[in-house]
Design a protein around this motif. Structure first.
Motif, PDB file in Angstrom:
ATOM      1  N   ALA A  80      -5.148   2.064   7.482  1.00 25.20           N
ATOM      2  CA  ALA A  80      -5.310   0.661   7.100  1.00 25.20           C
ATOM      3  C   ALA A  80      -4.308  -0.220   7.844  1.00 25.20           C
ATOM      4  N   VAL A  88      -1.285  -1.204  -4.321  1.00 26.04           N
ATOM      5  CA  VAL A  88      -2.348  -0.207  -4.380  1.00 26.04           C
ATOM      6  C   VAL A  88      -1.749   1.120  -3.953  1.00 26.04           C
ATOM      7  N   LEU A 117      -9.903  -1.305   1.988  1.00 29.81           N
ATOM      8  CA  LEU A 117      -8.610  -1.983   1.943  1.00 29.81           C
ATOM      9  C   LEU A 117      -8.559  -3.134   2.939  1.00 29.81           C
ATOM     10  N   SER A 118      -9.117  -2.925   4.128  1.00 30.35           N
ATOM     11  CA  SER A 118      -9.146  -4.009   5.105  1.00 30.35           C
ATOM     12  C   SER A 118      -9.934  -5.204   4.579  1.00 30.35           C
ATOM     13  N   GLY A 149     -11.575   4.544   2.391  1.00 28.58           N
ATOM     14  CA  GLY A 149     -10.572   3.617   1.905  1.00 28.58           C
ATOM     15  C   GLY A 149     -10.059   2.644   2.933  1.00 28.58           C
ATOM     16  N   LEU A 197     -10.443  -5.890   1.362  1.00 28.94           N
ATOM     17  CA  LEU A 197      -9.678  -6.457   0.264  1.00 28.94           C
ATOM     18  C   LEU A 197      -8.628  -7.432   0.809  1.00 28.94           C
ATOM     19  N   VAL A 224      -3.329   4.908   4.128  1.00 32.80           N
ATOM     20  CA  VAL A 224      -2.391   3.801   4.308  1.00 32.80           C
ATOM     21  C   VAL A 224      -2.100   3.600   5.796  1.00 32.80           C
ATOM     22  N   LEU A 257       0.864  -1.176   0.000  1.00 33.20           N
ATOM     23  CA  LEU A 257       0.000   0.000   0.000  1.00 33.20           C
ATOM     24  C   LEU A 257       0.900   1.224   0.000  1.00 33.20           C
ATOM     25  N   PHE A 313     -11.118  -5.294  -5.579  1.00 32.61           N
ATOM     26  CA  PHE A 313     -11.202  -4.053  -4.800  1.00 32.61           C
ATOM     27  C   PHE A 313     -12.580  -3.421  -4.925  1.00 32.61           C
TER      28      PHE A 313
END
Length: 489
Positions: free
Chosen positions: A287, A360, A479-480, A475, A482, A284, A251, A391
Motif C-alpha cells: 500500500a 488500520v 486501502l489505496s 488489501g 480508502l 502495508v 497502517l 473501508f
C-alpha cells in the motif's frame, strides 16, 4: 521482483490489426452489433468471429474468452474473442482483462479496445492477473513478452486513467512477492532492506533495531522473537503527500516472517505455509508503494513489526508474563498467538508518536477467521462505524471481500488473566473476536480503528479472478481507495 506489464497506448488503426503478431484480443458483445475492431477481424477471418459468436450465444457469459488459433487472413497466432459489452461493471471489465492475461501466456498482445468506456479497468485487470512467482525455479522458461499494446480511440485519455490503477498494481505485486518468498530468503533483515528501498519512490523509511525496541519497552513484540537468531525490527514508512501537516492515517502490519508456533509448536502438516504469516506487513508495504507511485495527496504512515517465532532455549514459554509498551502485563498462554503481541506494541507506538487520524491494522491473525469466513472475505472489526463503513465501501468497489464481525465486553472478558492484566488467548469460542478484543485494549478511546484479519485471503490454494494461486495482495487496492476516498485533500 515480478514486473507489471508495460503498456503502450496507441490510436486505433484498423489496417494494422491484420499484421499484428502474437495474440490479438477483441471485445464482442454477446448480442448486438460488433464494434469496428471486431468487424475488421471478422472480415479478415471471413466471418469466423460471427460464426463463433452464434455458436456460443446460449452459453457465453460476460468475460468469457474464446480463442481462434492461427486465424486465416492474419499474422497473429491467435485471436482472443472476449465477450464484453459496452455497458458493464468495473468488476466485469477487470475480469475481462484478467481473462486476456490468462490466455496471453508468454506471447505479446494487441488489445484492441476501441472506444470502450471502461478500457482503463480492462487494462487494470490485465495487469493484475499477469503475475507468476518463479524466481526460485531453475528450469529454462519461455521468454515472456512483458509488453502489451492497447489500441483505443483516445490513447492519451485512457493512459491517464490507467496510470493510477497500474501504480496500485505495482503495489499489489510488491505484496505478492513478499508473501510468496520463502523464509530463508525473506528474513527480518532482508524484509527491512526491501522496505528501505522504497526511499527511491519518495517514502521516508526508518528501521528500529532491537536495542531501540527494548528502550521503548516493546516487551510484547520482543518476546515473540526471543527464540530466533533473526533480529526483531520495526520499520516505519512515511508518505507525506498532503500539502499540510495534517494527522496521518496509520497502517500497521504483522510481519512474522515464519511462524513455527514457538514452544506451542504447530503440527508439521502445513507448517510450510507459515512463510505467509507476514502477510499483514506485506500489505502495508504494498500500500505504501502504491500511494507513493500514484502520488497520493495524503499523509500516511506505515509501521510493520518484523519478527520470527522459533522454539529454542531462549524462546518465550507458555505461562510467561511480558510487559507491553503501553505498560499492560500479558500472560502468554499460547506462544502461537504471537501476532497480537507484535501488533499491540506497534499500534501503541503508532498512536504515541504520530497521533493518527485513524488506524488500520492488518494481520494473518487467526485460523478461526478461516473457519468463519473461508477464503472469500477478510474479517473486519472496528470501534468506529463511519470509518469502518468507508473501508467496506472501498473494499467492495475493488472487489476485495470483507465482512464486519462484532466486538463486545463479553468477548473481552474471555481474556481475563489470574496473574496478569490480560492473557493472550481467550479459548476456542469466537477466537477471531477475542483476538480483536485483545488489540482493542491497545487502541486509544478517540482513535478510529479498524482491525483486518486476513488469514483466509492473504494466500490461497487456487486461482482467484485477479491472481494465480499463492499470494493475492488482498488489501492493497482497498486501502489505496480508502485513502483516496477519505484522506486525500
Amino acid at each position: 521482483m515480478v514486473e507489471v506489464l508495460k503498456f503502450t497506448f496507441v490510436e486505433t488503426v484498423l489496417d494494422t490489426i491484420g499484421q499484428a503478431e502474437g495474440r490479438v484480443a477483441i471485445l464482442v458483445p454477446i448480442e448486438g452489433n460488433l464494434g469496428q475492431e471486431a468487424r475488421r477481424v471478422n472480415r479478415l477471418t471471413k466471418g469466423a468471429v460471427e460464426r463463433m459468436r452464434e455458436a456460443k450465444a446460449e452459453t457465453a457469459k460476460l468475460g468469457d474468452v474464446v480463442s481462434l488459433a492461427w486465424p486465416a487472413g492474419m499474422t497473429a497466432e491467435a485471436v482472443d474473442v472476449v465477450f464484453l459489452p459496452r455497458q458493464c461493471s468495473i468488476e466485469e471489465a477487470r475480469n475481462a482483462g484478467a481473462a486476456m492475461a490468462k490466455k496471453r501466456g508468454a506471447a505479446g498482445l494487441l488489445a484492441a479496445l476501441g472506444n470502450h468506456p471502461k478500457a482503463a479497468e480492462i487494462v487494470a485487470g490485465l495487469a493484475l492477473r499477469d503475475y507468476g512467482f518463479d524466481q526460485h525455479k531453475t528450469a529454462d522458461a519461455a521468454a515472456d513478452a512483458r509488453e502489451v499494446t492497447v489500441m483505443v480511440s483516445k490513447p492519451a485519455e485512457v493512459e491517464t486513467a490507467a496510470a493510477p490503477r497500474l501504480a496500485v498494481a505495482k503495489g499489489v505485486f510488491f505484496t505478492r512477492d513478499l508473501v510468496n518468498e520463502p523464509a530463508n530468503v525473506l528474513t527480518t533483515t532482508e524484509f527491512a532492506d526491501r522496505l528501505v528501498a522504497l526511499k527511491s519512490y519518495g517514502v521516508d523509511v526508518e528501521v528500529l533495531e532491537e536495542d531501540k525496541l527494548a528502550e521503548l519497552g516493546m516487551g510484547g513484540l520482543l518476546s515473540v522473537g526471543e527464540g530466533s537468531d533473526s533480529p526483531s525490527k520495526v520499520v516505519v514508512m512515511h508518505w507525506n503527500g498532503a500539502e499540510d501537516s495534517s494527522a496521518p492515517l496509520a497502517l500497521v502490519g504483522k510481519g512474522v516472517v515464519f511462524d513455527t508456533g514457538g514452544i506451542s509448536l504447530k503440527p508439521a502438516a502445513g507448517m510450510e505455509d507459515m512463510t505467509m504469516d507476514m502477510g499483514g506487513a506485506g500489505v502495508v508495504a504494498g500500500a505504501m508503494k502504491a500511494l507513493a507511485l500514484r502520488k497520493a495527496k495524503a499523509n500516511v504512515v506505515g509501521l510493520v513489526g518484523l519478527v520470527e517465532n522459533m522454539p529454542s532455549g531462549s524462546a518465550t514459554r507458555p505461562g510467561d508474563v511480558v510487559t507491553s509498551m503501553k505498560g499492560d502485563t500479558i500472560e502468554v498462554i499460547n506462544t502461537d498467538a504471537e501476532g497480537r503481541l507484535v501488533l499491540c506494541d506497534v499500534m501503541h507506538y503508532a498512536q504515541e508518536r504520530f497521533k493518527p487520524a485513524g488506524m488500520v491494522d492488518l494481520a494473518t491473525l487467526t485460523g478461526a477467521v478461516i473457519i468463519g469466513l473461508g477464503h472469500e472475505n477478510a474479517g473486519v472489526f472496528s470501534n468506529d462505524d463511519a470509518f469502518c463503513n468507508g473501508f467496506l465501501k472501498a473494499a467492495a468497489a475493488e472487489g476485495e471481500g470483507a465482512w464486519r464481525l462484532p466486538l463486545g465486553k463479553g468477548y473481552a472478558d474471555q481474556l481475563k488473566s489470574r496473574i496478569a492484566d490480560v492473557k493472550n488467548v481467550g479459548g476456542r469460542p469466537a477466537g477471531s473476536i477475542t483476538a480483536a478484543e485483545f488489540l482493542n485494549r491497545f487502541v486509544g478511546k478517540d482513535v478510529p480503528w479498524i482491525h483486518l484479519d486476513i488469514a483466509g485471503v492473504a494466500s490461497v490454494k487456487g486461482d482467484t479472478p485477479m491472481a494465480p494461486k499463492g499470494a493475492t495482495g488482498w488489501g492493497v487496492m482497498a486501502l489505496s481507495r480508502l485513502v483516496a476516498d477519505k484522506f486525500e485533500v
